[in-house]
Design an enzyme around this catalytic site. Sequence first.
Site, PDB file in Angstrom:
ATOM      1  N   LYS A 102     -65.410 -64.468   1.187  1.00  0.00           N
ATOM      2  CA  LYS A 102     -63.983 -63.811   2.102  1.00  0.00           C
ATOM      3  C   LYS A 102     -64.225 -64.305   3.322  1.00  0.00           C
ATOM      4  O   LYS A 102     -62.542 -64.753   3.722  1.00  0.00           O
ATOM      5  CB  LYS A 102     -64.342 -62.675   1.873  1.00  0.00           C
ATOM      6  CG  LYS A 102     -63.635 -62.091   0.139  1.00  0.00           C
ATOM      7  CD  LYS A 102     -62.585 -63.412  -0.401  1.00  0.00           C
ATOM      8  CE  LYS A 102     -62.346 -62.811  -1.734  1.00  0.00           C
ATOM      9  NZ  LYS A 102     -61.145 -64.072  -2.741  1.00  0.00           N
ATOM     10  N   GLU A 124     -53.382 -59.395   0.707  1.00  0.00           N
ATOM     11  CA  GLU A 124     -53.513 -58.231   0.037  1.00  0.00           C
ATOM     12  C   GLU A 124     -55.383 -58.050  -0.155  1.00  0.00           C
ATOM     13  O   GLU A 124     -55.625 -59.087   0.580  1.00  0.00           O
ATOM     14  CB  GLU A 124     -52.230 -59.042  -1.388  1.00  0.00           C
ATOM     15  CG  GLU A 124     -54.163 -60.341  -2.457  1.00  0.00           C
ATOM     16  CD  GLU A 124     -53.752 -61.100  -1.173  1.00  0.00           C
ATOM     17  OE1 GLU A 124     -53.142 -61.680  -0.460  1.00  0.00           O
ATOM     18  OE2 GLU A 124     -55.305 -61.777  -1.758  1.00  0.00           O
ATOM     19  N   SER A 391     -71.784 -64.674  -4.676  1.00  0.00           N
ATOM     20  CA  SER A 391     -70.911 -64.576  -3.568  1.00  0.00           C
ATOM     21  C   SER A 391     -70.945 -62.970  -2.833  1.00  0.00           C
ATOM     22  O   SER A 391     -69.972 -63.413  -1.698  1.00  0.00           O
ATOM     23  CB  SER A 391     -68.798 -64.684  -4.452  1.00  0.00           C
ATOM     24  OG  SER A 391     -69.245 -63.565  -5.239  1.00  0.00           O
TER      25      SER A 391
END
Lengths: 409, 272
Positions: A102, A124, A391
């Site tokens: 991210k 969010e 990830s």
Amino acid sequence: MNTATESFDGQITQQYPDKKGHFGVYGGSFIAETLMDPVTELQEAYERYRLDNEFIAEFEWELKNFVGRPNPLYHARRWSTELGGAQIWLKREDLNHTGAHKINNTVGQALLARRMGKKRIIAETGAGQHGVATATVCARWGMECIVYMGEEDIVRQAPNVFRMKLLGATVVPVTSGSRTLKDALNEAMRDWVGNVDDTFYIIGTAAGPHPYPTMVRDFNSVIGKEIKEQSLEHTGRLPDAVVACVGGGSNAIGAFHPFLEDSEVALVGVEAGGDGLETGRHAAPLSAGKPGVLHGNRTYLMEDDAGQIIETHSVSAGLDYPGVGPEHAWLKDIGRVQYVAATDTEALEATHKLCRIEGIIPALESAHALAHAVKMAPSMSTDKNIVVNLSGRGDKDINTLADIEGITL
Amino acid sequence: MSQSRIAARFTEAGNRKLLVPYITAGDPDLGVTLALMHTLVKAGADVIELGIPFSDPMADGPVIQAACERALKNNVTLVQVMETVKQFRETDDHTAVVLMGYMNPVEILGYAKFAALAADAGVDGVLTVDLPPEEAGELVAELRSHNLDSIFLLSPTTPDSRLREVCDKASGYIYYVSLKGVTGAANLDTAEVASKVEHIKSISQIPVAVGFGIRDAASAAAISETADAIVVGSVLVALVGEHGQDPDTLHEKMFDTVNGMRTAMDQAGVSA
């Protein structure tokens, strides 16, 4: 509405999306009038800076020195041997600063926000990983940070809530609708409508109105570019398959995009199968949903026959989203990427396997991709290579894992 | 093509300003909605905007979000909302009805089927909040082929370069969102709205309705001095939220609120 029938041979990466952000019939900008102007401003800024050498150089410097890239492509030898087929390689996004992919995107969007003169950042978050990554870059550049998070998720992901607060962010509980990620996105959109002049909305996945799906993909494409280079370095050729989990699909599109024109590389996106696709309790819009319009783009959705968005289920909060990025919708329709699902149980089994065999605690999201590699590898020969995008790391999930086993930490 | 019901209401109004109340259909059920529509007409409504409930009303504030949740508890669908309009038409052929909502329920029904059902039910116009004109070509064409008006929004952030284009694509009326925010927000600046409405009217002939943030008779009257129509929503939806289980009180309060606005607007019109 027609589905896309374009061929993906050749010019795929140059032709899509079109100028208005359409991937075939998907994508676009389905937003209220008040947001048209800020979204257009963002489109123009992104068009300008994505080709700006100074911007690119700064982004790459941050990825290297702040995020810690490149991260390794790791050969999971013991696990490959146990599966008895293809070699499994793990792209170690879990080793990035903040523990997931991210941060690639939040660094990119924060640099853009700075150039656009926006000082107030909203975001969010579902599992909290994007919230933490946003709070991190806001601290790094001294920007105000407000993170919307569903009340349900705040309970499920308490450690990440505390991390965001430590980093100076304000976490706003969202109590509308199902009180999860989709409602947090609604609430962030509402905030943006009311504060368009000074606010930059850092969307965490490859969805939303144009240019978000393209921009988030581009910032995450470093994953696929590194996989490509590292595969050549380790094996002398491209991998036979790249496998990644798909919620909104940001890590997957980042891993897949540099390979779209390499037709010899199979690309597999793994959605959250929850209790199983046949039960209806899952979060797999590509595998079992229908096209529709939500959160600014046309894409596959989990919806009922009347067009209401339905509640999703997954053991992993980060995949618990009823939509998916529009580029994935298009890649499904043209057949370039195969989309499958892994159940909660399969993801949990893969989590425990990786912990015990390779000494790596994967995020529950990433474990869905691992679970599918378990199904693929045995039927492939030992000279084949599968890259699984790991990830994120699983430290954030230890409460969930303990709960499932009835253990109180 | 004969004049649409919406255009006819504006034509016959002359200097009188139109009043456009909004309620969420199916809140708390469609029976209440049908009865309320008739009450709104008695209180002075010229056009009724019927909200199509949606699970993710991104442009709405807490009041209309709650109304959507109440309606969706009974699984109210777009098709049922149109059936309610058809029932309304059995006794009212005069008041214009506009469906207002989000794209996805329309998308899943299919544009052609939606337009045909809406026209058959006696709907006059459609406003989809998350469908800017840039994405609306196909739907507008279907609606037009059934003589239905496509209503679009303008906002304080709409640049002049787009303003004319949006007005050109709209029919019936253009809906000016009077503030930067969601429905029911409270930061309305009357003078700023007046100057923006005058600006829109200098560019286009289409009637201008103003909504978002109009809460009482005084603000309705003030805005009606420049706008052609006033849209009022959250205040009325809040009444349904509060008195939805007590029909007598609900109808009385709904009538008083809307009629108070009507009276204040008419007085403002006389004094102007």
